[in-house]
Design an enzyme around this catalytic site. Structure first.
Site, PDB file in Angstrom:
ATOM      1  N   GLN A   1       2.608  -4.896  11.775  1.00 19.30           N
ATOM      2  CA  GLN A   1       2.863  -6.425  11.502  1.00 19.30           C
ATOM      3  C   GLN A   1       1.644  -6.968  10.801  1.00 19.30           C
ATOM      4  O   GLN A   1       0.623  -6.998  11.582  1.00 19.30           O
ATOM      5  CB  GLN A   1       3.199  -7.252  12.824  1.00 19.30           C
ATOM      6  CG  GLN A   1       3.785  -8.419  12.448  1.00 19.30           C
ATOM      7  CD  GLN A   1       2.787  -9.667  12.182  1.00 19.30           C
ATOM      8  OE1 GLN A   1       2.974  -9.643  10.852  1.00 19.30           O
ATOM      9  NE2 GLN A   1       1.873  -9.932  12.701  1.00 19.30           N
TER      10      GLN A   1
ATOM     11  N   GLU B   1     -10.508  -7.343   9.549  1.00 21.64           N
ATOM     12  CA  GLU B   1     -10.147  -8.619  10.594  1.00 21.64           C
ATOM     13  C   GLU B   1     -10.752  -8.015  12.004  1.00 21.64           C
ATOM     14  O   GLU B   1     -10.839  -8.862  12.808  1.00 21.64           O
ATOM     15  CB  GLU B   1      -8.762  -8.544  10.836  1.00 21.64           C
ATOM     16  CG  GLU B   1      -8.056  -9.560   9.651  1.00 21.64           C
ATOM     17  CD  GLU B   1      -8.637 -11.058   9.584  1.00 21.64           C
ATOM     18  OE1 GLU B   1      -8.931 -11.706  10.688  1.00 21.64           O
ATOM     19  OE2 GLU B   1      -8.674 -11.500   8.293  1.00 21.64           O
TER      20      GLU B   1
ATOM     21  N   TYR C   1      -3.694 -10.250  15.725  1.00 23.52           N
ATOM     22  CA  TYR C   1      -3.425  -8.872  14.775  1.00 23.52           C
ATOM     23  C   TYR C   1      -4.788  -8.099  14.745  1.00 23.52           C
ATOM     24  O   TYR C   1      -4.805  -6.912  14.935  1.00 23.52           O
ATOM     25  CB  TYR C   1      -3.262  -9.456  13.532  1.00 23.52           C
ATOM     26  CG  TYR C   1      -3.499  -8.542  12.456  1.00 23.52           C
ATOM     27  CD1 TYR C   1      -2.538  -7.570  12.053  1.00 23.52           C
ATOM     28  CD2 TYR C   1      -4.841  -8.462  11.549  1.00 23.52           C
ATOM     29  CE1 TYR C   1      -2.791  -6.451  10.973  1.00 23.52           C
ATOM     30  CE2 TYR C   1      -4.962  -7.567  10.400  1.00 23.52           C
ATOM     31  CZ  TYR C   1      -3.949  -6.711  10.312  1.00 23.52           C
ATOM     32  OH  TYR C   1      -4.233  -5.714   9.134  1.00 23.52           O
TER      33      TYR C   1
ATOM     34  N   LYS D   1      -5.465  -4.373  16.209  1.00 24.10           N
ATOM     35  CA  LYS D   1      -5.973  -3.146  15.078  1.00 24.10           C
ATOM     36  C   LYS D   1      -7.212  -2.493  15.834  1.00 24.10           C
ATOM     37  O   LYS D   1      -7.475  -1.512  15.470  1.00 24.10           O
ATOM     38  CB  LYS D   1      -6.333  -3.923  13.863  1.00 24.10           C
ATOM     39  CG  LYS D   1      -4.967  -4.193  13.077  1.00 24.10           C
ATOM     40  CD  LYS D   1      -4.708  -2.784  12.375  1.00 24.10           C
ATOM     41  CE  LYS D   1      -3.353  -2.945  11.471  1.00 24.10           C
ATOM     42  NZ  LYS D   1      -3.249  -1.550  11.033  1.00 24.10           N
TER      43      LYS D   1
ATOM     44  N   ASP E   1       0.855  -1.183  -0.079  1.00 19.94           N
ATOM     45  CA  ASP E   1      -0.157  -0.016   0.125  1.00 19.94           C
ATOM     46  C   ASP E   1       0.912   1.199  -0.017  1.00 19.94           C
ATOM     47  O   ASP E   1       0.454   2.366  -0.736  1.00 19.94           O
ATOM     48  CB  ASP E   1      -0.869   0.182   1.255  1.00 19.94           C
ATOM     49  CG  ASP E   1      -1.941  -1.078   1.166  1.00 19.94           C
ATOM     50  OD1 ASP E   1      -1.889  -1.955   0.208  1.00 19.94           O
ATOM     51  OD2 ASP E   1      -2.839  -1.097   2.193  1.00 19.94           O
TER      52      ASP E   1
ATOM     53  N   THR F   1      -8.600  -2.571   9.342  1.00 21.66           N
ATOM     54  CA  THR F   1      -8.807  -3.683   8.739  1.00 21.66           C
ATOM     55  C   THR F   1     -10.265  -4.450   8.877  1.00 21.66           C
ATOM     56  O   THR F   1     -10.941  -4.239  10.009  1.00 21.66           O
ATOM     57  CB  THR F   1      -7.486  -4.780   9.390  1.00 21.66           C
ATOM     58  OG1 THR F   1      -8.157  -6.232   8.641  1.00 21.66           O
ATOM     59  CG2 THR F   1      -7.709  -4.925  10.864  1.00 21.66           C
TER      60      THR F   1
ATOM     61  N   ASP G   1      11.045   4.139  13.618  1.00 23.50           N
ATOM     62  CA  ASP G   1      10.115   2.866  13.652  1.00 23.50           C
ATOM     63  C   ASP G   1       9.153   3.192  14.566  1.00 23.50           C
ATOM     64  O   ASP G   1       9.254   4.122  15.469  1.00 23.50           O
ATOM     65  CB  ASP G   1      10.883   1.588  14.425  1.00 23.50           C
ATOM     66  CG  ASP G   1      10.255   0.405  14.438  1.00 23.50           C
ATOM     67  OD1 ASP G   1       9.139   0.329  14.797  1.00 23.50           O
ATOM     68  OD2 ASP G   1      10.790  -0.613  13.904  1.00 23.50           O
TER      69      ASP G   1
ATOM     70  N   ARG H   1       1.950  -7.497  -3.986  1.00 22.83           N
ATOM     71  CA  ARG H   1       1.533  -8.056  -2.400  1.00 22.83           C
ATOM     72  C   ARG H   1       2.818  -9.314  -2.172  1.00 22.83           C
ATOM     73  O   ARG H   1       3.477  -9.963  -2.948  1.00 22.83           O
ATOM     74  CB  ARG H   1       0.371  -8.978  -2.605  1.00 22.83           C
ATOM     75  CG  ARG H   1      -0.236  -9.709  -1.407  1.00 22.83           C
ATOM     76  CD  ARG H   1      -0.346  -8.535  -0.193  1.00 22.83           C
ATOM     77  NE  ARG H   1      -1.655  -8.835   0.444  1.00 22.83           N
ATOM     78  CZ  ARG H   1      -1.890  -8.181   1.564  1.00 22.83           C
ATOM     79  NH1 ARG H   1      -0.875  -7.240   2.218  1.00 22.83           N
ATOM     80  NH2 ARG H   1      -2.944  -8.196   2.291  1.00 22.83           N
TER      81      ARG H   1
END
Length: 357
Positions: free
Chosen positions: A81, A125, A147, A151, A13, A123, A56, A182
């Protein structure tokens, strides 16, 4: 000239977004992590046009200094991640990056440039064990992985800072979005690259849950709406999706047709199930190593809100996405086996299909 900062600029992205912002005349800055090997392959073609900084999102000092020095107009937080299965193996690191990394970024913005507009990459998810089909902005969340849980924290801390400090923060709840860029450990690229490898070596692709369904869109399109969300007068949260759901099994079947070897046939059941070609050669095997401890069976989004508010909707759907990815990954096979010395973009679909063995 607007100034934009992209975290995760070396990812799928991030690379597409950097291209888009450069085309629009932005001064584009990106954060990259120090590595002993080169990790900028996706942005090498635009490298001279970018201003890159080591840092970071887990390091609050580097974030604080960078935000204070740059004071960007727009910030796109794409750093994460982002591999769901891997998050079960490194849950603490996933939380540090995907949850607390967002908090550290927001704190730096709050202190040094509260006028900046922020896009947070959320996301599908979040929905996990879905409570409603299709999923939209008001659907209750039920994440099913470290994850997804990390998020979810990021989503709500963004909402909290937006309401508490009047910061401009928009969450983009993006459903699965793929492309020829990807990473090869993600299932869609694992399939397209895996089919190329099988064609050349006969080595089967190993997959987990064949029947998990996802709403797959094209990443290059999805970055357009990221930018669009920050051009509004007020922040908001949007589901970004195609409105179609297809299984991993369907993805394999759709991709396999580009090898022009007939239809894939499925034999066996459960972990003994295999996909074989017309000659009985094994193309796909199921492998328990790729099953998640808790599975997400179905994700399909309702993007009515973003269409109504911003006028955006996905143009590239499942079949076109598979075509883009598959033709990219078998391009050299087509050239070598036809001895035509031409690229796939110069061929009609009919000629392309007939060019493979």
């Amino acid at each position: 000239m607007k100034k934009a900062l992209i975290t995760g600029i070396t990812g799928q992205d991030g690379s597409y977004l950097a291209e888009l912002l450069l085309e629009k005349g932005y001064e584009v800055h990106g954060i990259i992590r120090r590595s002993s090997s080169f990790n900028t392959q996706r942005i090498d073609h635009i490298y001279p046009k970018l201003k890159l900084h080591y840092g970071d999102v887990t390091d609050s000092i580097s974030l604080d200094n960078l935000i204070n020095n740059l004071k960007p107009d727009e910030i796109y937080n794409l750093s994460a991640q982002s591999h769901v299965a891997v998050s079960f193996e490194i849950p603490e690191y996933t939380g540090q990056v995907d949850a607390l990394g967002v908090l550290k970024l927001l704190e730096a913005v709050r202190k040094h440039c509260p006028q900046s507009k922020i896009y947070q990459a959320s996301t599908s998810e979040l929905f996990g064990k879905v409570q409603e089909v299709p999923q939209k902005e008001t659907t209750p969340f039920y994440p099913r992985s470290p994850y997804g849980v990390a998020k979810l924290y990021a989503y709500w801390i963004c909402r909290n800072y937006r309401e508490s400090y009047n910061l401009f923060i928009s969450n983009g709840i993006l459903f699965n979005h793929e492309s020829e860029r990807r990473g090869e450990t993600f299932v869609t690229r694992k399939i397209t690259k895996g089919l190329r490898n099988w064609y050349l070596t006969g080595e089967p692709i190993k997959l987990g849950n064949l029947d998990a369904k996802r709403d797959w869109g094209y990443a290059k399109e999805y970055v357009e709406v990221m930018h669009l969300m920050l051009q509004q007068d007020t922040p908001n949260d949007y589901v970004i999706s195609t409105g179609e759901a297809h299984s991993n099994r369907e993805f394999v079947e759709e991709a396999f047709q580009y090898l022009n070897l007939g239809e894939l046939k499925w034999i066996g059941e459960g972990l003994d199930e295999k996909g074989v070609d017309r000659d009985g050669n094994v193309v796909v095997e199921t492998d328990s190593r790729y099953l998640r401890p808790s599975e997400v069976e179905l994700l399909i989004g309702d993007s009515s809100k973003v269409k109504n508010d911003l006028g955006w909707e996905a143009k590239i759907k499942f079949k076109e996405l598979v075509k883009i990815m598959m033709l990219h990954d078998i391009d050299d096979i087509i050239v070598n086996e036809t001895n035509l010395g031409i690229r796939t973009e110069d061929m009609s679909d009919e000629d392309l299909m007939n060019s493979c063995r």
